[in-house]
Design an enzyme around this catalytic site. Structure first.
Site, PDB file in Angstrom:
ATOM      1  N   LEU A 292      45.988  50.239  44.998  1.00 31.28           N
ATOM      2  CA  LEU A 292      45.397  49.754  46.252  1.00 31.28           C
ATOM      3  C   LEU A 292      43.897  50.078  46.372  1.00 31.28           C
ATOM      4  O   LEU A 292      43.340  50.070  47.457  1.00 31.28           O
ATOM      5  CB  LEU A 292      46.158  50.313  47.473  1.00 31.28           C
ATOM      6  CG  LEU A 292      47.688  50.147  47.432  1.00 31.28           C
ATOM      7  CD1 LEU A 292      48.310  50.697  48.714  1.00 31.28           C
ATOM      8  CD2 LEU A 292      48.082  48.671  47.256  1.00 31.28           C
TER       9      LEU A 292
ATOM     10  N   ARG B 237      41.391  48.315  45.575  1.00 32.11           N
ATOM     11  CA  ARG B 237      40.579  47.186  46.041  1.00 32.11           C
ATOM     12  C   ARG B 237      40.451  47.215  47.568  1.00 32.11           C
ATOM     13  O   ARG B 237      39.403  46.891  48.122  1.00 32.11           O
ATOM     14  CB  ARG B 237      41.204  45.872  45.547  1.00 32.11           C
ATOM     15  CG  ARG B 237      40.451  44.619  45.930  1.00 32.11           C
ATOM     16  CD  ARG B 237      39.095  44.539  45.234  1.00 32.11           C
ATOM     17  NE  ARG B 237      38.254  43.518  45.808  1.00 32.11           N
ATOM     18  CZ  ARG B 237      37.465  43.695  46.871  1.00 32.11           C
ATOM     19  NH1 ARG B 237      37.414  44.861  47.490  1.00 32.11           N
ATOM     20  NH2 ARG B 237      36.711  42.718  47.334  1.00 32.11           N
TER      21      ARG B 237
ATOM     22  N   THR C  35      37.742  38.219  30.152  1.00 31.29           N
ATOM     23  CA  THR C  35      36.899  37.260  30.876  1.00 31.29           C
ATOM     24  C   THR C  35      36.066  36.434  29.895  1.00 31.29           C
ATOM     25  O   THR C  35      35.684  36.924  28.821  1.00 31.29           O
ATOM     26  CB  THR C  35      35.968  37.971  31.898  1.00 31.29           C
ATOM     27  OG1 THR C  35      34.818  37.150  32.137  1.00 31.29           O
ATOM     28  CG2 THR C  35      35.479  39.304  31.410  1.00 31.29           C
TER      29      THR C  35
ATOM     30  N   SER D 152      27.067  42.537  31.974  1.00 33.79           N
ATOM     31  CA  SER D 152      27.087  43.620  32.969  1.00 33.79           C
ATOM     32  C   SER D 152      27.965  44.743  32.428  1.00 33.79           C
ATOM     33  O   SER D 152      28.719  44.543  31.467  1.00 33.79           O
ATOM     34  CB  SER D 152      27.683  43.143  34.303  1.00 33.79           C
ATOM     35  OG  SER D 152      29.094  42.951  34.153  1.00 33.79           O
TER      36      SER D 152
ATOM     37  N   TYR E 294      30.515  45.843  33.832  1.00 35.46           N
ATOM     38  CA  TYR E 294      31.897  45.362  34.005  1.00 35.46           C
ATOM     39  C   TYR E 294      32.322  44.510  32.806  1.00 35.46           C
ATOM     40  O   TYR E 294      33.370  44.753  32.197  1.00 35.46           O
ATOM     41  CB  TYR E 294      32.027  44.549  35.307  1.00 35.46           C
ATOM     42  CG  TYR E 294      33.139  43.523  35.229  1.00 35.46           C
ATOM     43  CD1 TYR E 294      34.468  43.924  35.201  1.00 35.46           C
ATOM     44  CD2 TYR E 294      32.856  42.149  35.132  1.00 35.46           C
ATOM     45  CE1 TYR E 294      35.500  42.992  35.083  1.00 35.46           C
ATOM     46  CE2 TYR E 294      33.870  41.221  35.017  1.00 35.46           C
ATOM     47  CZ  TYR E 294      35.195  41.642  34.994  1.00 35.46           C
ATOM     48  OH  TYR E 294      36.198  40.725  34.861  1.00 35.46           O
ATOM     49  N   HIS E 295      31.487  43.515  32.460  1.00 37.61           N
ATOM     50  CA  HIS E 295      31.864  42.645  31.345  1.00 37.61           C
ATOM     51  C   HIS E 295      31.986  43.447  30.054  1.00 37.61           C
ATOM     52  O   HIS E 295      32.838  43.173  29.215  1.00 37.61           O
ATOM     53  CB  HIS E 295      30.848  41.504  31.197  1.00 37.61           C
ATOM     54  CG  HIS E 295      30.922  40.499  32.313  1.00 37.61           C
ATOM     55  ND1 HIS E 295      30.048  40.484  33.366  1.00 37.61           N
ATOM     56  CD2 HIS E 295      31.794  39.485  32.545  1.00 37.61           C
ATOM     57  CE1 HIS E 295      30.362  39.512  34.204  1.00 37.61           C
ATOM     58  NE2 HIS E 295      31.423  38.883  33.736  1.00 37.61           N
TER      59      HIS E 295
ATOM     60  N   LYS F  33      35.341  44.976  29.541  1.00 38.39           N
ATOM     61  CA  LYS F  33      36.350  44.035  29.022  1.00 38.39           C
ATOM     62  C   LYS F  33      36.237  43.909  27.499  1.00 38.39           C
ATOM     63  O   LYS F  33      37.233  43.743  26.806  1.00 38.39           O
ATOM     64  CB  LYS F  33      36.158  42.653  29.651  1.00 38.39           C
ATOM     65  CG  LYS F  33      36.400  42.617  31.148  1.00 38.39           C
ATOM     66  CD  LYS F  33      37.859  42.800  31.430  1.00 38.39           C
ATOM     67  CE  LYS F  33      38.229  42.424  32.841  1.00 38.39           C
ATOM     68  NZ  LYS F  33      39.621  42.661  33.164  1.00 38.39           N
TER      69      LYS F  33
ATOM     70  N   LEU G  80      31.985  29.810  43.753  1.00 41.92           N
ATOM     71  CA  LEU G  80      32.466  28.695  44.573  1.00 41.92           C
ATOM     72  C   LEU G  80      33.062  29.187  45.896  1.00 41.92           C
ATOM     73  O   LEU G  80      32.767  28.633  46.968  1.00 41.92           O
ATOM     74  CB  LEU G  80      33.489  27.868  43.781  1.00 41.92           C
ATOM     75  CG  LEU G  80      33.985  26.620  44.471  1.00 41.92           C
ATOM     76  CD1 LEU G  80      32.849  25.683  44.849  1.00 41.92           C
ATOM     77  CD2 LEU G  80      34.961  25.875  43.568  1.00 41.92           C
TER      78      LEU G  80
HETATM   79  N1  LIG Z   1      38.757  36.798  39.999  1.00 39.77           N
HETATM   80  C1  LIG Z   1      38.162  36.220  38.967  1.00 39.77           C
HETATM   81  O1  LIG Z   1      37.419  35.228  39.115  1.00 39.77           O
HETATM   82  C2  LIG Z   1      38.389  36.743  37.574  1.00 39.77           C
HETATM   83  C3  LIG Z   1      37.780  36.077  36.499  1.00 39.77           C
HETATM   84  C4  LIG Z   1      37.994  36.543  35.193  1.00 39.77           C
HETATM   85  C5  LIG Z   1      38.790  37.653  34.977  1.00 39.77           C
HETATM   86  N2  LIG Z   1      39.362  38.293  36.039  1.00 39.77           N
HETATM   87  C6  LIG Z   1      40.176  39.484  35.772  1.00 39.77           C
HETATM   88  O2  LIG Z   1      41.443  39.345  36.389  1.00 39.77           O
HETATM   89  C7  LIG Z   1      41.888  40.597  36.881  1.00 39.77           C
HETATM   90  C8  LIG Z   1      42.242  40.473  38.350  1.00 39.77           C
HETATM   91  O3  LIG Z   1      41.104  40.062  39.092  1.00 39.77           O
HETATM   92  P1  LIG Z   1      41.182  39.914  40.664  1.00 39.77           P
HETATM   93  O4  LIG Z   1      40.142  38.949  41.064  1.00 39.77           O
HETATM   94  O5  LIG Z   1      42.578  39.706  41.069  1.00 39.77           O
HETATM   95  O6  LIG Z   1      40.711  41.391  41.111  1.00 39.77           O
HETATM   96  P2  LIG Z   1      41.183  42.236  42.372  1.00 39.77           P
HETATM   97  O7  LIG Z   1      40.194  43.348  42.526  1.00 39.77           O
HETATM   98  O8  LIG Z   1      41.444  41.355  43.544  1.00 39.77           O
HETATM   99  O9  LIG Z   1      42.588  42.844  41.877  1.00 39.77           O
HETATM  100  C9  LIG Z   1      42.690  43.914  40.991  1.00 39.77           C
HETATM  101  C10 LIG Z   1      43.811  44.812  41.496  1.00 39.77           C
HETATM  102  O10 LIG Z   1      43.965  45.912  40.595  1.00 39.77           O
HETATM  103  C11 LIG Z   1      44.094  47.121  41.331  1.00 39.77           C
HETATM  104  N3  LIG Z   1      43.587  48.202  40.460  1.00 39.77           N
HETATM  105  C12 LIG Z   1      42.329  48.378  39.979  1.00 39.77           C
HETATM  106  N4  LIG Z   1      42.261  49.483  39.211  1.00 39.77           N
HETATM  107  C13 LIG Z   1      43.514  49.987  39.160  1.00 39.77           C
HETATM  108  C14 LIG Z   1      44.099  51.108  38.506  1.00 39.77           C
HETATM  109  N5  LIG Z   1      43.361  51.952  37.769  1.00 39.77           N
HETATM  110  N6  LIG Z   1      45.426  51.344  38.666  1.00 39.77           N
HETATM  111  C15 LIG Z   1      46.172  50.513  39.429  1.00 39.77           C
HETATM  112  N7  LIG Z   1      45.683  49.439  40.081  1.00 39.77           N
HETATM  113  C16 LIG Z   1      44.364  49.187  39.948  1.00 39.77           C
HETATM  114  C17 LIG Z   1      43.282  46.886  42.599  1.00 39.77           C
HETATM  115  O11 LIG Z   1      43.732  47.694  43.670  1.00 39.77           O
HETATM  116  C18 LIG Z   1      43.512  45.413  42.868  1.00 39.77           C
HETATM  117  O12 LIG Z   1      44.595  45.176  43.735  1.00 39.77           O
HETATM  118  C19 LIG Z   1      40.779  41.596  36.595  1.00 39.77           C
HETATM  119  O13 LIG Z   1      41.071  42.302  35.417  1.00 39.77           O
HETATM  120  C20 LIG Z   1      39.571  40.726  36.399  1.00 39.77           C
HETATM  121  O14 LIG Z   1      38.623  41.335  35.551  1.00 39.77           O
HETATM  122  C21 LIG Z   1      39.183  37.861  37.323  1.00 39.77           C
END
Ligand SMILES: NC(=O)c1ccc[n+]([C@@H]2O[C@H](COP(=O)([O-])OP(=O)(O)OC[C@H]3O[C@@H](n4cnc5c(N)ncnc54)[C@H](O)[C@@H]3O)[C@@H](O)[C@H]2O)c1
Length: 382
Positions: free
Chosen positions: A33, A35, A144, A179, A181-182, A185, A239
């Site tokens: 949780l 986020r 990503t 970044s 972050y990237h 990954k 977007l």
């Molecule tokens: N949203 C995008 O456009 C996008 C694009 C490319 C890749 N991604 C990848 O998809 C995945 C999900 O993205 P999202 O947009 O749903 O992100 P988000 O932040 O909405 O969801 C990630 C969830 O993981 C949980 N979390 C984070 N670290 C944690 C940990 N150590 N232990 C347990 N839970 C943990 C957070 O509480 C959150 O609910 C990510 O890995 C992100 O890098 C997302």
């Protein structure tokens, strides 16, 4: 199939958990949780009101009779993760649970260190848990498209055949992430590839494009099942950010010239891609990479599209160009391959005016929740 969805309380994870549960899989969500806590740190919120994880799964059970188990805890606490594996005996582990905002990772040293330790070490724990407790479990890991950057040649799906000094090899595609972050990954991808080689783990790295949209058929069933939608300068993706800016009468803020091209997909396709990967697992020891996106656009094109749709709804949206807070090439070649998921049956939901109109209408419904001070970018790469 017994499937764990780590990060199942997040933007991509929640609709994926519901979709997989609807298809008859035995789904468990793992999420710490964090986020929701980051929303507090940034004094921000989701445009849509989101229920607690307990309320969400309870409502799902009430509506469908299907149970989703929840494990609230951190992938970085190995004792906790070990218990998850022992109790769920996963056949597939879908790993969304990472800090996913590039700007957040660029705030300062602390946020960069948090992002990389949370992501890289959490993923390493998952690899060890698979090795020790579920060696046949298929890891489906969210990477990503940003791992590749914007090279001046076509982007292949994970690997490229190279000829050098008269010899040939197929090697991991070069990475030029933009970044910390990237970069996390990229580090994950290397660790997974190595674990596949040495321990025979099965893994699929889904190099996902930027996700837009809000609803899936499942999240639409009841407001308690609402998905989150981020709009702030830190977590809002291009977007979604433009749509929310249009809804509140703010300029659509394009960074720099807007010629930056990125790969995109609808959240409805995210959930389907994960299902496709789960139904067609990688082989033992295979590190497979799929480029998970359906279309690409320049940032300017997205803003133009939102302007047209906003006009239709009687909203006059202005496009403004801001100094780019990121260090990135704005004029560049972009062509990426994305055939593997389509070959396995993905039928893309493309970005039509209708799709945009539907999202915009929902966003307008909740526009009073928008905290206006958060709309502009506040983090610089320099
Ligand atoms: N949203 C995008 O456009 C996008 C694009 C490319 C890749 N991604 C990848 O998809 C995945 C999900 O993205 P999202 O947009 O749903 O992100 P988000 O932040 O909405 O969801 C990630 C969830 O993981 C949980 N979390 C984070 N670290 C944690 C940990 N150590 N232990 C347990 N839970 C943990 C957070 O509480 C959150 O609910 C990510 O890995 C992100 O890098 C997302």
């Amino acid at each position: 199939m017994r499937i764990v969805v780590a990060g199942g309380d997040g933007f991509c994870g929640w609709p994926t958990a519901l979709y997989l549960s609807k298809q008859g899989h035995e789904v468990s969500i793992v999420d710490n949780l964090v986020r929701r806590k980051i929303d507090e740190e940034l004094h921000s919120n989701s445009v849509t009101p989101i229920a607690s994880l307990e309320e969400r799964v309870q409502k799902w059970k009430e509506l469908t009779g299907k149970e989703i188990k929840t494990f609230v805890g951190d992938l970085n606490h190995y004792d906790f993760l070990r218990q998850v594996f022992i109790q769920t005996e996963p056949e597939a582990f879908v790993h969304f649970a990472e800090q996913r905002s590039a700007p957040y990772s660029m705030i300062d040293r602390e946020h960069a260190v948090y992002t990389q330790s949370n992501n890289v070490l959490g993923n390493l724990n998952v690899l060890y848990a698979i090795k020790e407790y579920a060696p046949d479990c298929h890891l489906i890991k969210l990477g990503t498209m940003g791992e590749y950057g914007t090279p001046n040649i076509d982007i292949e799906e994970g690997y490229i055949e190279i000829e050098h000094n008269g010899r040939k090899d197929t090697l991991p595609y070069p990475k030029q992430p933009g970044s910390f972050y990237h970069l996390s990954k990229v580090h994950d991808s290397h660790n997974i590839m190595f674990a596949c080689k040495v321990w025979g783990i099965k893994a699929t790295d889904l190099n996902q494009g930027v996700v837009y949209g809000l609803h899936t058929n499942e999240t639409e069933m009841d407001p308690i099942l609402n998905n989150r939608i981020d709009y702030d300068g830190v977590y809002g993706t291009a977007l979604n950010r433009f749509l929310i800016q249009a809804a509140i009468g703010h300029d659509l803020t394009v960074y720099g010239s807007g010629s930056q091209t990125r790969a995109f997909l609808n959240i409805k396709d995210t959930v389907r891609c994960v299902e496709i990967a789960a139904n067609n697992p990688a082989d033992k020891g295979e590190f497979r990479v799929f480029n998970q996106f359906t279309e690409y656009f320049t940032v300017q094109e997205l803003a133009d599209k939102v302007k047209v749709v906003a006009d239709k709804l009687g909203i006059q949206a202005n496009i403004a160009h801001l100094e780019n807070p990121r260090v990135e090439t704005e004029e560049h070649y972009y062509h990426a391959v994305n055939t593997k998921l389509r070959d396995l049956g993905l039928e893309p939901n493309l970005l039509t005016d209708n799709v945009l109109e539907n999202i915009l209408e929902t966003v307008i419904k909740y526009k009073d929740r928008v905290i206006k001070e958060n709309v502009l970018p506040s983090i610089s790469w320099k």
